[in-house]
Design an enzyme around this catalytic site. Structure first.
Site, PDB file in Angstrom:
ATOM      1  N   ASP A  70      13.528  59.299  49.200  1.00 23.55           N
ATOM      2  CA  ASP A  70      14.377  60.491  49.308  1.00 23.55           C
ATOM      3  C   ASP A  70      13.719  61.724  48.707  1.00 23.55           C
ATOM      4  O   ASP A  70      14.039  62.855  49.065  1.00 23.55           O
ATOM      5  CB  ASP A  70      15.734  60.244  48.632  1.00 23.55           C
ATOM      6  CG  ASP A  70      16.537  59.270  49.470  1.00 23.55           C
ATOM      7  OD1 ASP A  70      16.291  58.057  49.355  1.00 23.55           O
ATOM      8  OD2 ASP A  70      17.360  59.722  50.275  1.00 23.55           O
ATOM      9  N   ARG A 106      24.450  66.775  49.335  1.00 24.63           N
ATOM     10  CA  ARG A 106      23.945  65.620  48.569  1.00 24.63           C
ATOM     11  C   ARG A 106      22.711  66.104  47.791  1.00 24.63           C
ATOM     12  O   ARG A 106      21.881  66.838  48.347  1.00 24.63           O
ATOM     13  CB  ARG A 106      23.590  64.434  49.488  1.00 24.63           C
ATOM     14  CG  ARG A 106      24.835  63.798  50.123  1.00 24.63           C
ATOM     15  CD  ARG A 106      24.494  62.501  50.831  1.00 24.63           C
ATOM     16  NE  ARG A 106      24.288  61.398  49.908  1.00 24.63           N
ATOM     17  CZ  ARG A 106      23.809  60.206  50.262  1.00 24.63           C
ATOM     18  NH1 ARG A 106      23.466  59.983  51.517  1.00 24.63           N
ATOM     19  NH2 ARG A 106      23.671  59.233  49.384  1.00 24.63           N
ATOM     20  N   ASN A 122      14.360  56.540  45.606  1.00 23.51           N
ATOM     21  CA  ASN A 122      14.873  55.860  46.805  1.00 23.51           C
ATOM     22  C   ASN A 122      16.148  55.124  46.411  1.00 23.51           C
ATOM     23  O   ASN A 122      16.562  55.149  45.241  1.00 23.51           O
ATOM     24  CB  ASN A 122      13.816  54.910  47.389  1.00 23.51           C
ATOM     25  CG  ASN A 122      14.196  54.410  48.770  1.00 23.51           C
ATOM     26  OD1 ASN A 122      14.610  55.175  49.629  1.00 23.51           O
ATOM     27  ND2 ASN A 122      14.107  53.107  49.000  1.00 23.51           N
ATOM     28  N   LYS A 123      16.766  54.477  47.369  1.00 23.65           N
ATOM     29  CA  LYS A 123      18.036  53.781  47.159  1.00 23.65           C
ATOM     30  C   LYS A 123      18.016  52.916  45.910  1.00 23.65           C
ATOM     31  O   LYS A 123      17.030  52.243  45.627  1.00 23.65           O
ATOM     32  CB  LYS A 123      18.321  52.928  48.401  1.00 23.65           C
ATOM     33  CG  LYS A 123      19.595  52.131  48.407  1.00 23.65           C
ATOM     34  CD  LYS A 123      20.824  52.932  48.102  1.00 23.65           C
ATOM     35  CE  LYS A 123      21.012  54.150  48.977  1.00 23.65           C
ATOM     36  NZ  LYS A 123      21.988  55.106  48.402  1.00 23.65           N
ATOM     37  N   GLN A 166      23.596  49.315  53.323  1.00 24.43           N
ATOM     38  CA  GLN A 166      22.787  49.898  54.404  1.00 24.43           C
ATOM     39  C   GLN A 166      21.819  48.872  55.003  1.00 24.43           C
ATOM     40  O   GLN A 166      21.470  48.958  56.176  1.00 24.43           O
ATOM     41  CB  GLN A 166      21.983  51.097  53.890  1.00 24.43           C
ATOM     42  CG  GLN A 166      22.800  52.320  53.565  1.00 24.43           C
ATOM     43  CD  GLN A 166      23.188  52.383  52.105  1.00 24.43           C
ATOM     44  OE1 GLN A 166      23.338  51.345  51.460  1.00 24.43           O
ATOM     45  NE2 GLN A 166      23.368  53.576  51.583  1.00 24.43           N
ATOM     46  N   ARG A 192      23.447  59.523  57.135  1.00 25.99           N
ATOM     47  CA  ARG A 192      22.797  59.394  55.830  1.00 25.99           C
ATOM     48  C   ARG A 192      21.321  59.082  56.086  1.00 25.99           C
ATOM     49  O   ARG A 192      20.903  58.898  57.225  1.00 25.99           O
ATOM     50  CB  ARG A 192      23.468  58.344  54.917  1.00 25.99           C
ATOM     51  CG  ARG A 192      24.122  57.157  55.536  1.00 25.99           C
ATOM     52  CD  ARG A 192      23.228  56.218  56.259  1.00 25.99           C
ATOM     53  NE  ARG A 192      22.106  55.795  55.438  1.00 25.99           N
ATOM     54  CZ  ARG A 192      20.980  55.327  55.895  1.00 25.99           C
ATOM     55  NH1 ARG A 192      20.783  55.217  57.211  1.00 25.99           N
ATOM     56  NH2 ARG A 192      20.002  54.968  55.097  1.00 25.99           N
ATOM     57  N   GLY A 193      20.542  59.007  54.986  1.00 21.32           N
ATOM     58  CA  GLY A 193      19.093  58.855  55.122  1.00 21.32           C
ATOM     59  C   GLY A 193      18.474  60.243  55.012  1.00 21.32           C
ATOM     60  O   GLY A 193      18.964  61.195  55.646  1.00 21.32           O
ATOM     61  N   ALA A 194      17.419  60.355  54.197  1.00 21.79           N
ATOM     62  CA  ALA A 194      16.888  61.674  53.840  1.00 21.79           C
ATOM     63  C   ALA A 194      16.555  62.580  55.044  1.00 21.79           C
ATOM     64  O   ALA A 194      17.081  63.692  55.142  1.00 21.79           O
ATOM     65  CB  ALA A 194      15.680  61.500  52.920  1.00 21.79           C
TER      66      ALA A 194
HETATM   67  O1  MRU Z   1      22.363  56.907  50.423  1.00 19.05           O
HETATM   68  P1  MRU Z   1      21.516  56.851  51.645  1.00 19.05           P
HETATM   69  O2  MRU Z   1      21.928  55.794  52.610  1.00 19.05           O
HETATM   70  O3  MRU Z   1      21.391  58.208  52.295  1.00 19.05           O
HETATM   71  O4  MRU Z   1      20.080  56.462  51.102  1.00 19.05           O
HETATM   72  C1  MRU Z   1      19.018  56.373  52.016  1.00 19.05           C
HETATM   73  C2  MRU Z   1      17.762  55.874  51.411  1.00 19.05           C
HETATM   74  O5  MRU Z   1      17.660  55.667  50.227  1.00 19.05           O
HETATM   75  C3  MRU Z   1      16.588  55.744  52.334  1.00 19.05           C
HETATM   76  O6  MRU Z   1      15.778  54.690  51.939  1.00 19.05           O
HETATM   77  C4  MRU Z   1      15.777  57.043  52.299  1.00 19.05           C
HETATM   78  O7  MRU Z   1      16.618  58.131  52.574  1.00 19.05           O
HETATM   79  C5  MRU Z   1      14.661  57.032  53.256  1.00 19.05           C
HETATM   80  S1  MRU Z   1      15.206  57.189  54.907  1.00 19.05           S
HETATM   81  C6  MRU Z   1      13.912  57.333  55.957  1.00 19.05           C
END
Ligand code: MRU
Length: 353
Positions: free
Chosen positions: A237, A89, A247-248, A196, A46-48
């Protein structure tokens, strides 16, 4: 880095299974594109930026596994795989950015034989991976001036090496400042419901021997009131043309709290997270995830049966609450509409061999 988030292994893609951290460091070998897609959907990765890299590698892997040497059949299958990957996603634009790069490669090399196309897809996926690490190091270098000795930096979710090909964005800035000898406190929101922050960011910082203090999401305001937080630094994201940033979930509340306490709020993200095609955050699709992520803690139910739950995975922070956006090309300040467009020139590196 003491661990690899994702790795191209020739005939498979190896992912560090983030669902198991920090209790278990276990790698997951994906041998076909559908397993990569499943790993993205279920958040094993996970993570963009990391899901963008995974999607690209999944596409390269799919190409490898196609037996037919007929160009038409090959291209038809690749179209299906690219579509499957882009649907995994919805919020992080890095995913469609990476899929589009793979599609562009497919278009550009159509004159080659199927074997030649497969080779180019693998090279492109490896290049996306390597570029991401380079870009993150640049973000770290550009952002580290924002952190000073004695500061208290608050971050949310995980925008670290685990969320990227390596090094991280917001956490990359923290890493770079720490490596330079600056000493400051790092506060991390636990980041309900998937934790996370508590599970992943804390784990990464422990690996780096950077002291970390965890708080539950609702404690941030009081920590700010007590004067312990000097800046907030998060990832993103998707960032719209006007600087609104997805973002999250919980990031928007943090930005509002930062504003009330006069604390600068920064977003660190590669230019692959910019979506200059959309005018504002109102156009960013927000992923809704299963309600069990909220009604249960791990596998254990914590609410009565039959209660409904709200579970958006992301929120949008309006640009008016953002002090600056750190990219590989520098720190972008207001007016974002003009300055993001100027800043968005991509950084390129040599093609992976
Ligand atoms: O749902 P996730 O864990 O994929 O969400 C991730 C985030 O919101 C991060 O902050 C974002 O992707 C930036 S990662 C460099």
């Amino acid at each position: 880095m003491k661990f690899k988030t994702i790795e191209w292994k020739g005939d498979r893609v190896r992912l560090l299974d983030q669902r198991r951290l920090p209790q278990e460091v276990r790698y997951l070998d994906c041998r076909d594109a559908s397993s990569v897609a499943r790993a993205i959907r279920t958040m094993a990765i996970r993570g963009a930026p990391a899901i963008g890299v995974a999607a690209a590698m999944g596409i390269a892997l799919a190409a490898q596994k196609i037996r037919s040497r007929r160009r038409e059949a090959f291209y038809k299958s690749m179209e299906r795989v690219c579509h499957e990957m882009s649907q995994t996603r919805p919020t992080a634009v890095n995913l469609s950015w990476a899929v589009d790069r793979m599609k562009k490669t497919l278009d550009e090399v159509h004159f080659l034989g199927v074997d030649g196309v497969k080779k180019r897809l693998e090279e492109e996926a490896r290049k996306i991976y390597e570029d991401d690490i380079e870009v993150n190091r640049k973000i770290g270098e550009n952002g580290k001036i924002l952190i000073h000795n004695g500061d208290g930096v608050l971050t949310h979710c995980n925008a670290g090496a685990l969320a990227t090909a390596g090094f991280g964005t917001a956490l990359g800035v923290i890493r770079a400042a720490w490596a330079e000898g600056k000493r400051f406190r790092v506060f991390v929101d636990e980041t309900r419901p998937m934790l996370q922050g508590a599970r992943l960011t804390a784990w990464e910082l422990v690996q780096e021997k950077i002291p970390v203090t965890i708080l539950t999401d609702s404690m941030a305001g009081w920590l700010m009131k007590k004067g312990e937080v000097t800046s907030v630094l998060v990832g993103a994201d998707r960032i719209a043309r006007n600087g609104d940033a997805a973002n999250k979930i919980g990031t928007y509340s943090l930005a509002l709290l930062s504003k009330s306490h006069d604390i600068p709020f920064y977003v660190a993200a590669p230019t692959s997270t910019l979506d200059l095609n959309i005018p504002s955050g109102a156009d960013i699709p927000i992923e809704e995830r299963a309600t069990q992520e909220v009604t249960c803690f791990g596998k254990k139910r914590i609410t009565p049966q039959k209660v409904d739950a709200f579970n958006p995975a992301f929120d949008i922070t309006p640009h008016t609450l953002i002090q600056g956006i750190i990219t590989e090309n520098g720190i972008v300040r207001r007016p974002f509409k003009r300055n993001l467009a100027l800043n968005s020139r991509p950084l390129t590196s040599k093609r992976a061999g």
